[in-house]
Design a protein around this motif. Sequence first.
Motif, PDB file in Angstrom:
ATOM      1  N   THR A 113       1.970 -12.119 -23.606  1.00  0.00           N
ATOM      2  CA  THR A 113       3.023 -11.118 -23.756  1.00  0.00           C
ATOM      3  C   THR A 113       2.846 -10.298 -25.027  1.00  0.00           C
ATOM      4  O   THR A 113       2.813  -9.067 -25.003  1.00  0.00           O
ATOM      5  CB  THR A 113       4.407 -11.785 -23.757  1.00  0.00           C
ATOM      6  N   PHE A 114       2.741 -10.977 -26.172  1.00  0.00           N
ATOM      7  CA  PHE A 114       2.651 -10.268 -27.447  1.00  0.00           C
ATOM      8  C   PHE A 114       1.372  -9.437 -27.534  1.00  0.00           C
ATOM      9  O   PHE A 114       1.377  -8.310 -28.051  1.00  0.00           O
ATOM     10  CB  PHE A 114       2.721 -11.245 -28.622  1.00  0.00           C
ATOM     11  N   ARG A 163      -0.321  -8.053 -25.068  1.00  0.00           N
ATOM     12  CA  ARG A 163      -0.211  -6.867 -24.217  1.00  0.00           C
ATOM     13  C   ARG A 163       0.717  -5.825 -24.828  1.00  0.00           C
ATOM     14  O   ARG A 163       0.407  -4.636 -24.851  1.00  0.00           O
ATOM     15  CB  ARG A 163       0.302  -7.273 -22.833  1.00  0.00           C
ATOM     16  N   VAL A 164       1.856  -6.270 -25.324  1.00  0.00           N
ATOM     17  CA  VAL A 164       2.827  -5.349 -25.918  1.00  0.00           C
ATOM     18  C   VAL A 164       2.246  -4.678 -27.162  1.00  0.00           C
ATOM     19  O   VAL A 164       2.410  -3.469 -27.368  1.00  0.00           O
ATOM     20  CB  VAL A 164       4.133  -6.098 -26.256  1.00  0.00           C
ATOM     21  N   GLU A 165       1.534  -5.443 -27.978  1.00  0.00           N
ATOM     22  CA  GLU A 165       0.934  -4.870 -29.187  1.00  0.00           C
ATOM     23  C   GLU A 165      -0.089  -3.789 -28.836  1.00  0.00           C
ATOM     24  O   GLU A 165      -0.117  -2.723 -29.462  1.00  0.00           O
ATOM     25  CB  GLU A 165       0.270  -5.967 -30.020  1.00  0.00           C
ATOM     26  N   THR A 166      -0.920  -4.062 -27.844  1.00  0.00           N
ATOM     27  CA  THR A 166      -1.926  -3.081 -27.433  1.00  0.00           C
ATOM     28  C   THR A 166      -1.268  -1.800 -26.947  1.00  0.00           C
ATOM     29  O   THR A 166      -1.638  -0.688 -27.362  1.00  0.00           O
ATOM     30  CB  THR A 166      -2.813  -3.660 -26.324  1.00  0.00           C
ATOM     31  N   GLN A 167      -0.284  -1.921 -26.076  1.00  0.00           N
ATOM     32  CA  GLN A 167       0.383  -0.746 -25.525  1.00  0.00           C
ATOM     33  C   GLN A 167       1.106   0.047 -26.613  1.00  0.00           C
ATOM     34  O   GLN A 167       1.049   1.286 -26.624  1.00  0.00           O
ATOM     35  CB  GLN A 167       1.380  -1.168 -24.441  1.00  0.00           C
ATOM     36  N   LEU A 168       1.751  -0.655 -27.524  1.00  0.00           N
ATOM     37  CA  LEU A 168       2.519   0.018 -28.572  1.00  0.00           C
ATOM     38  C   LEU A 168       1.594   0.758 -29.538  1.00  0.00           C
ATOM     39  O   LEU A 168       1.788   1.952 -29.826  1.00  0.00           O
ATOM     40  CB  LEU A 168       3.377  -0.991 -29.333  1.00  0.00           C
ATOM     41  N   LYS A 169       0.596   0.060 -30.043  1.00  0.00           N
ATOM     42  CA  LYS A 169      -0.283   0.669 -31.037  1.00  0.00           C
ATOM     43  C   LYS A 169      -1.093   1.819 -30.455  1.00  0.00           C
ATOM     44  O   LYS A 169      -1.273   2.859 -31.111  1.00  0.00           O
ATOM     45  CB  LYS A 169      -1.195  -0.391 -31.660  1.00  0.00           C
ATOM     46  N   LYS A 170      -1.571   1.666 -29.234  1.00  0.00           N
ATOM     47  CA  LYS A 170      -2.320   2.760 -28.612  1.00  0.00           C
ATOM     48  C   LYS A 170      -1.394   3.924 -28.256  1.00  0.00           C
ATOM     49  O   LYS A 170      -1.772   5.092 -28.385  1.00  0.00           O
ATOM     50  CB  LYS A 170      -3.059   2.259 -27.378  1.00  0.00           C
ATOM     51  N   GLY A 171      -0.189   3.604 -27.817  1.00  0.00           N
ATOM     52  CA  GLY A 171       0.751   4.654 -27.445  1.00  0.00           C
ATOM     53  C   GLY A 171       1.193   5.514 -28.610  1.00  0.00           C
ATOM     54  O   GLY A 171       1.473   6.712 -28.451  1.00  0.00           O
ATOM     55  N   LEU A 172       1.260   4.925 -29.797  1.00  0.00           N
ATOM     56  CA  LEU A 172       1.718   5.645 -30.987  1.00  0.00           C
ATOM     57  C   LEU A 172       0.565   6.090 -31.887  1.00  0.00           C
ATOM     58  O   LEU A 172       0.802   6.608 -32.979  1.00  0.00           O
ATOM     59  CB  LEU A 172       2.681   4.761 -31.800  1.00  0.00           C
ATOM     60  N   ALA A 173      -0.658   5.915 -31.420  1.00  0.00           N
ATOM     61  CA  ALA A 173      -1.819   6.159 -32.272  1.00  0.00           C
ATOM     62  C   ALA A 173      -1.887   7.589 -32.810  1.00  0.00           C
ATOM     63  O   ALA A 173      -2.422   7.824 -33.888  1.00  0.00           O
ATOM     64  CB  ALA A 173      -3.109   5.833 -31.513  1.00  0.00           C
ATOM     65  N   GLU A 190      15.044 -10.547 -26.952  1.00  0.00           N
ATOM     66  CA  GLU A 190      15.141 -10.409 -28.408  1.00  0.00           C
ATOM     67  C   GLU A 190      13.854 -10.840 -29.099  1.00  0.00           C
ATOM     68  O   GLU A 190      13.431 -10.228 -30.086  1.00  0.00           O
ATOM     69  CB  GLU A 190      16.324 -11.237 -28.925  1.00  0.00           C
ATOM     70  N   GLU A 191      13.208 -11.874 -28.579  1.00  0.00           N
ATOM     71  CA  GLU A 191      11.958 -12.334 -29.173  1.00  0.00           C
ATOM     72  C   GLU A 191      10.922 -11.213 -29.185  1.00  0.00           C
ATOM     73  O   GLU A 191      10.238 -10.987 -30.192  1.00  0.00           O
ATOM     74  CB  GLU A 191      11.426 -13.536 -28.396  1.00  0.00           C
ATOM     75  N   VAL A 192      10.820 -10.493 -28.069  1.00  0.00           N
ATOM     76  CA  VAL A 192       9.842  -9.407 -27.988  1.00  0.00           C
ATOM     77  C   VAL A 192      10.310  -8.203 -28.806  1.00  0.00           C
ATOM     78  O   VAL A 192       9.508  -7.542 -29.472  1.00  0.00           O
ATOM     79  CB  VAL A 192       9.576  -9.010 -26.524  1.00  0.00           C
TER      80      VAL A 192
END
Length: 253
Positions: A141-142, A144-154, A186-188
């Motif tokens: 989970t973490f 996948r979310v990190e990859t999507q977030l960092k690439k999306g905001l790059a 909340e954890e995510v």
Amino acid sequence: MRKALFLGNWKMHHTILETKSYFEKFLRLLLKHNFSDRTVGIAPPFTSLFYVHSLLKETPVKLCAQNAHFEEKGPFTGEISPLMLKELEVEYVILGHSERRHLFGEGDELIQRRVEGVYRAGLVPILCVGETLNERKEGKTFERVETQLKKGLAGLKEINPERIVIAYEPVWAIGTGVNATPSQAEEVHNFIRGLLEELYDEERAKRIRILYGGSVTPENVNELMREPNIDGVLVGGASLDPEKFFKICSINL
């Protein structure tokens, strides 16, 4: 203090005639209340944006779009540019929704270009991130979310935190009736807040709103909104019913 955000994503639902009936009911309920402590918005299909724009004038409800291209204009058949949306006073644009990723093959690079194009045009991108059921079962989970977030905001090194929204939508909870528990969400959300601090700084990370999406209903929204890092909800199916969506938007904060 982050202002709560309640957004309805109609997806491919409601004709213009159905939209007229919807807003007759929804606005009659909403305009009886002073919701100065929250923002409410709806993303109808593209074919209804012009009509909905006319209905929402003189109301506090924000007009949202379900996607946008990254260029201002060009030979892109079937696409809608951020400037076209801006002309209709659209304020928020949903980008990277799981259906765009998984059904229509939009990858992180394309989504990043969309986010940057929307932001540069002066609209507020809502970057959606979230894992599949298999990824959650495999403990990814973490990752996948990190990859999507960092690439999306790059493409956005310097940002106004009030003009960026993140939506955590676990794919396994979208349209399934299965909701992530408040503690799971909340954890995510807390993890995302930490990633935003890494990308920008603590002050800006605290000001960026993070929404939860995934089978949100009037029955579970109160518990979700009690969590400290859940700043609002991105609502799918329940937003198609004006009374249900009003109940969600009108909870005590």
